[in-house]
Design a protein around this motif. Sequence first.
Motif, PDB file in Angstrom:
ATOM      1  N   LEU A  98       0.845  -1.184   0.000  1.00 12.58           N
ATOM      2  CA  LEU A  98       0.000   0.000   0.000  1.00 12.58           C
ATOM      3  C   LEU A  98       0.883   1.238   0.000  1.00 12.58           C
ATOM      4  O   LEU A  98       1.860   1.313   0.751  1.00 12.58           O
ATOM      5  N   THR A  99       0.540   2.190  -0.845  1.00  8.59           N
ATOM      6  CA  THR A  99       1.228   3.482  -0.882  1.00  8.59           C
ATOM      7  C   THR A  99       0.204   4.576  -0.635  1.00  8.59           C
ATOM      8  O   THR A  99      -0.817   4.649  -1.318  1.00  8.59           O
ATOM      9  N   LEU A 100       0.472   5.403   0.348  1.00  2.00           N
ATOM     10  CA  LEU A 100      -0.402   6.534   0.660  1.00  2.00           C
ATOM     11  C   LEU A 100       0.226   7.792   0.075  1.00  2.00           C
ATOM     12  O   LEU A 100       1.317   8.203   0.479  1.00  2.00           O
ATOM     13  N   TRP A 101      -0.472   8.379  -0.881  1.00  8.09           N
ATOM     14  CA  TRP A 101       0.003   9.605  -1.525  1.00  8.09           C
ATOM     15  C   TRP A 101      -0.710  10.788  -0.895  1.00  8.09           C
ATOM     16  O   TRP A 101      -1.901  10.979  -1.075  1.00  8.09           O
ATOM     17  N   LEU A 102       0.017  11.577  -0.129  1.00 11.25           N
ATOM     18  CA  LEU A 102      -0.532  12.767   0.507  1.00 11.25           C
ATOM     19  C   LEU A 102      -0.480  13.906  -0.499  1.00 11.25           C
ATOM     20  O   LEU A 102       0.588  14.438  -0.800  1.00 11.25           O
ATOM     21  N   ASP A 103      -1.624  14.273  -1.001  1.00 14.74           N
ATOM     22  CA  ASP A 103      -1.682  15.239  -2.096  1.00 14.74           C
ATOM     23  C   ASP A 103      -2.261  16.570  -1.636  1.00 14.74           C
ATOM     24  O   ASP A 103      -3.246  16.615  -0.888  1.00 14.74           O
ATOM     25  N   LEU A 104      -1.634  17.646  -2.084  1.00 17.45           N
ATOM     26  CA  LEU A 104      -2.116  18.994  -1.815  1.00 17.45           C
ATOM     27  C   LEU A 104      -1.545  19.932  -2.862  1.00 17.45           C
ATOM     28  O   LEU A 104      -0.548  19.606  -3.509  1.00 17.45           O
ATOM     29  N   ARG A 163      -3.060  -0.013  -5.494  1.00 21.38           N
ATOM     30  CA  ARG A 163      -1.934   0.120  -4.549  1.00 21.38           C
ATOM     31  C   ARG A 163      -1.792   1.539  -4.015  1.00 21.38           C
ATOM     32  O   ARG A 163      -1.514   1.733  -2.829  1.00 21.38           O
ATOM     33  N   ILE A 164      -1.945   2.537  -4.877  1.00 17.83           N
ATOM     34  CA  ILE A 164      -1.689   3.923  -4.488  1.00 17.83           C
ATOM     35  C   ILE A 164      -3.011   4.608  -4.149  1.00 17.83           C
ATOM     36  O   ILE A 164      -3.895   4.744  -5.007  1.00 17.83           O
ATOM     37  N   ALA A 165      -3.131   5.034  -2.902  1.00 12.57           N
ATOM     38  CA  ALA A 165      -4.354   5.702  -2.438  1.00 12.57           C
ATOM     39  C   ALA A 165      -4.050   7.174  -2.200  1.00 12.57           C
ATOM     40  O   ALA A 165      -3.138   7.518  -1.441  1.00 12.57           O
ATOM     41  N   THR A 206      -8.770   4.650   7.977  1.00 14.47           N
ATOM     42  CA  THR A 206      -9.820   4.004   7.188  1.00 14.47           C
ATOM     43  C   THR A 206      -9.228   3.230   6.020  1.00 14.47           C
ATOM     44  O   THR A 206      -9.631   2.084   5.748  1.00 14.47           O
ATOM     45  N   LEU A 207      -8.265   3.817   5.332  1.00 13.03           N
ATOM     46  CA  LEU A 207      -7.618   3.141   4.205  1.00 13.03           C
ATOM     47  C   LEU A 207      -6.887   1.884   4.669  1.00 13.03           C
ATOM     48  O   LEU A 207      -6.933   0.842   4.003  1.00 13.03           O
ATOM     49  N   LEU A 208      -6.229   1.969   5.805  1.00 13.12           N
ATOM     50  CA  LEU A 208      -5.523   0.805   6.339  1.00 13.12           C
ATOM     51  C   LEU A 208      -6.514  -0.303   6.702  1.00 13.12           C
ATOM     52  O   LEU A 208      -6.280  -1.486   6.401  1.00 13.12           O
ATOM     53  N   ASP A 209      -7.619   0.085   7.341  1.00 10.33           N
ATOM     54  CA  ASP A 209      -8.647  -0.910   7.703  1.00 10.33           C
ATOM     55  C   ASP A 209      -9.191  -1.607   6.463  1.00 10.33           C
ATOM     56  O   ASP A 209      -9.389  -2.827   6.452  1.00 10.33           O
ATOM     57  N   GLU A 210      -9.439  -0.820   5.419  1.00  4.87           N
ATOM     58  CA  GLU A 210     -10.019  -1.378   4.198  1.00  4.87           C
ATOM     59  C   GLU A 210      -9.008  -2.257   3.446  1.00  4.87           C
ATOM     60  O   GLU A 210      -9.363  -3.328   2.958  1.00  4.87           O
TER      61      GLU A 210
END
Length: 208
Positions: free
Chosen positions: A132-138, A181-183, A200-204
């Motif tokens: 899992l990759t978490l993309w923090l976007d702003l 993979r990338i959220a 929430t993303l981790l739980d899912e």
Amino acid sequence: MDTGRLITVEGTEGAGKSSALAVIRDWVTAHGGEPVVTREPGGTALGEELREVLLGHREAGMSAEAEVLLMFAARAEHVRTVIQPALQAGQWVICDRFTDASLAYQGGGRGLGIERVRALADWLLGDLQPGLTLWLDLPVATGLARAAGRSAPDRFESERARFFEAVRAAYAELANADPARIARVDATQSLARVGAAIETLLDEHYDD
């Protein structure tokens, strides 16, 4: 080796990666894991030395090709001595940036091309990729404004906005190509909301 236990955090400057890493660490711990928290470039003695070269201003005129090769040199040591052994031991690994950063920063920002950089990743890593990759976007302007309140800017943070716009566009391209993979996480929200979104993303994603 369970590569699904490798979680990475990505994003441009000021996105809040440090806070996100803490949320993930606490989530893994609460679910009975003992996470290894690491970073790129860095994570090893050699990697930290290369980090100083890459982020410092001594080599301000470094070519894009030299930059990406140094990134992958640090990554090779990191993968072989930290990430793979931890995964083989059944541990979780939480990494501040990984290969997607090279695809975005050197492939997109430096203009080397995502596929050209991906060839390096394929050669070095084979089928090793995060679960899992978490993309923090702003928006770039928001991130740079946040980063301005920290310590003196490093070599990357000193780049102009158009560089980071290209990096952000590359991240968006990667996320669109690999949504499983990338959220994307909206990093303009409050820390509490970002943290809740990550949980929430981790739980899912790791729903047993």
